[in-house]
Scaffold this motif. Sequence first.
Motif, short mmCIF file in Angstrom:
data_model
loop_
_atom_site.label_atom_id
_atom_site.label_comp_id
_atom_site.label_asym_id
_atom_site.label_seq_id
_atom_site.Cartn_x
_atom_site.Cartn_y
_atom_site.Cartn_z
N ARG A 117 -22.65 10.59 -18.12
CA ARG A 117 -22.18 10.47 -16.73
C ARG A 117 -20.66 10.30 -16.68
O ARG A 117 -19.99 10.92 -15.87
CB ARG A 117 -22.88 9.31 -16.01
N THR A 118 -20.14 9.48 -17.59
CA THR A 118 -18.69 9.25 -17.62
C THR A 118 -17.93 10.52 -17.99
O THR A 118 -16.85 10.78 -17.48
CB THR A 118 -18.35 8.17 -18.68
N LYS A 137 -25.18 32.45 -15.89
CA LYS A 137 -24.01 32.22 -15.04
C LYS A 137 -24.46 31.44 -13.80
O LYS A 137 -25.23 31.93 -12.99
CB LYS A 137 -23.41 33.56 -14.59
N GLU A 138 -24.09 30.19 -13.77
CA GLU A 138 -24.47 29.42 -12.58
C GLU A 138 -23.32 28.53 -12.14
O GLU A 138 -22.45 28.18 -12.93
CB GLU A 138 -25.73 28.60 -12.82
N GLN A 139 -23.38 28.16 -10.90
CA GLN A 139 -22.33 27.31 -10.35
C GLN A 139 -22.57 25.87 -10.80
O GLN A 139 -23.68 25.48 -11.11
CB GLN A 139 -22.38 27.36 -8.81
N GLY A 140 -21.49 25.10 -10.81
CA GLY A 140 -21.62 23.68 -11.07
C GLY A 140 -21.92 23.37 -12.52
O GLY A 140 -21.75 24.20 -13.40
N LEU A 141 -22.40 22.14 -12.76
CA LEU A 141 -22.62 21.69 -14.13
C LEU A 141 -23.83 22.41 -14.73
O LEU A 141 -24.86 22.57 -14.08
CB LEU A 141 -22.88 20.18 -14.14
N LEU A 142 -23.66 22.81 -15.98
CA LEU A 142 -24.75 23.47 -16.70
C LEU A 142 -25.91 22.48 -16.89
O LEU A 142 -27.07 22.81 -16.74
CB LEU A 142 -24.21 23.93 -18.06
N VAL A 143 -25.54 21.28 -17.25
CA VAL A 143 -26.52 20.19 -17.36
C VAL A 143 -25.86 18.95 -16.78
O VAL A 143 -24.64 18.86 -16.74
CB VAL A 143 -26.89 19.92 -18.84
N SER A 144 -26.67 18.01 -16.30
CA SER A 144 -26.10 16.83 -15.69
C SER A 144 -26.98 15.62 -15.95
O SER A 144 -28.21 15.72 -15.94
CB SER A 144 -25.96 17.05 -14.17
N ALA A 145 -26.35 14.49 -16.23
CA ALA A 145 -27.12 13.26 -16.48
C ALA A 145 -27.07 12.33 -15.28
O ALA A 145 -27.38 11.15 -15.40
CB ALA A 145 -26.60 12.57 -17.73
N HIS A 146 -26.66 12.87 -14.13
CA HIS A 146 -26.59 12.00 -12.95
C HIS A 146 -27.98 11.63 -12.44
O HIS A 146 -28.15 10.66 -11.73
CB HIS A 146 -25.71 12.63 -11.87
N GLU A 147 -28.99 12.46 -12.83
CA GLU A 147 -30.37 12.05 -12.57
C GLU A 147 -31.07 11.98 -13.90
O GLU A 147 -31.07 12.95 -14.66
CB GLU A 147 -31.07 13.11 -11.72
#
Length: 430
Positions: A117-118, A137-147
Motif C-alpha cells: 500500500r505504501t 493494457k489496462e488503465q490504473g494499477l496492474l495490481v493493488s493491495a488497497h483491498e
Amino acid sequence: MVRKVSDGMSEFFGWFPPTTFANNTCIFVPNFANTCVFDTKDGLVVFDVPIRQFGQKTFDEVRRITNKPVKYIIYSHGHFDHAFGYGPFIEEIKKKGWDMPEVIAHENCIKRFEKYRTLDLYHDWINKQQFASVRVKEQGLLVSAHETLDPTIILRGNEDSYSFKLGKVNFEIYHDKGETDDSIWLWVPEKKTICTGDLILSSFPNIGNPYKVQRYPKDWAIAMERIRDKNAEYLVPGHGKLIEGKEKVKDVLSITAEAMHFVNDEVVKRLNEGKWFEQIYYEMLEIFPEKFKKHNALIPIYGCYRFAIHATYRLYHGWYNSGNPTDLFPAKTDDIAREFLKLNSEEKYLEHAKKLYSEGKRQLALHVLDIVVKGTDEKNVETLVEALKLKVKILKEKVKNEPSFIAGNIINNAAYQIKERLKELKKKLN
Ligand SMILES: [Zn+2]
C-alpha cells in the motif's frame, strides 16, 4: 528429457487444464500461479488464490467439480499472484449466508500488504517492467493491495506452525524463508500432498530478482530439506505442473536444496577470501555444475543462477561492491561519458562499437555505445540515432538468447523505451 524453455514458460504460466488427484479429492487449478483445493466431507481448504484478474476463472473451475463451502484459505505468501483472487469465493459465501472462512498466513504477509500500500505506484512501475511482455493494457494499477482479505489465523516468528483438522483430514502448516520472508507450506498427510507456494516454481528459484527485495538462499535450502522429510507423493508447486511420485518429488526438492546450498556456500567462501563482487560473479559462472544446468527443475526460465549470485552477495554485503574507491561517490555517468568524448569523437566510439558487435562482443559493444548515448548532446543527432539503433539491435538479439523471462523483459522494455526516444529524435532529423 530436458524441457525446452518455451514449453517451460507455458507451464510456468499455467497454460494447461486443471486436474484432480488423490482419488479426486484434490483439485489442482493453474492460472498463472496454482491453486490447490482439498475437498473434505466438511468443506473445502483452498491453498492460494490466483492474481485478482484470474479469480473468477479459478472459482468457476473449482465450482465445476465441487459445490461445498470454503472453510479455509491459506496464503503461501503475500505476492499478488497468490493472495488476491479471493473475490468470487467471498461473494459466494456472502450470497449463500455461509460462515466466513478462516484465512491463514504468516505475520510478515500482513507487513507485506502494508508495504504494497505504501509503495503501490513503485510496485506497479516495476511489475510493468517485469511482466512487460504479458501485461494486458489496462488503465490504473496492474495490481493493488488497497483491498485485501486479511488473515484471521497468523503464524508468528520463525518457528511457528499451525495444524487443523477438517472432515477427518489433517492439515499441517509450516513457515520457512525462501523467496519471501512470509513463506508458508502445507503438508496434508492423508493425501500425501505438499503445497509449496513459490518455494518450488518449475524454474531455477526466483532468488535475486533484479527489482525485488532480499531473498534467502540458505533458508531456502533448509526449507527444501524439511519438506523432503515429509516423503510426499504429490507436490503442488507455486507455478508449473503437479509433480507426482515419491522419487520425482524427492529429486526436485533435493536438487533445489543442493543448488541453494551451492550458491550460498560458494559466495560465502569467496567473501571469506576477501573477494569483491566482480571476481565472485565471474568465478561463480565458471564453476556452475553441469548437473544443475541440465536439471529440469532448475531451468532458468524465471529466476536464474546469475541473479542468485547477486542475491547471496547482497544478503551478506553492503552496497560498496567494487573495492575501487572511484566508485564510492562516483561522478554522473553522463559527465564521465562527455569527458571520454573530449578525447575521441562520437564517430570513433560508434565505429569501435560496430567492430565489437561484428566480432560478436555484444556486451562490450553496449558499454562503448553508452559513451555515445550518454555523452553526446542532441546536436549530433545523426550519430546519436545510429548509436541508439545499434543499441536496440543488440538488446533485441540479447533477448532472443535470454532464457530468463524477467531478464528478457527488462532488456526488451529498455529497447522499447529507446525506440520511443528514436521516434522523437527522427522528427528532429526530418
Ligand atoms: Zn508466484
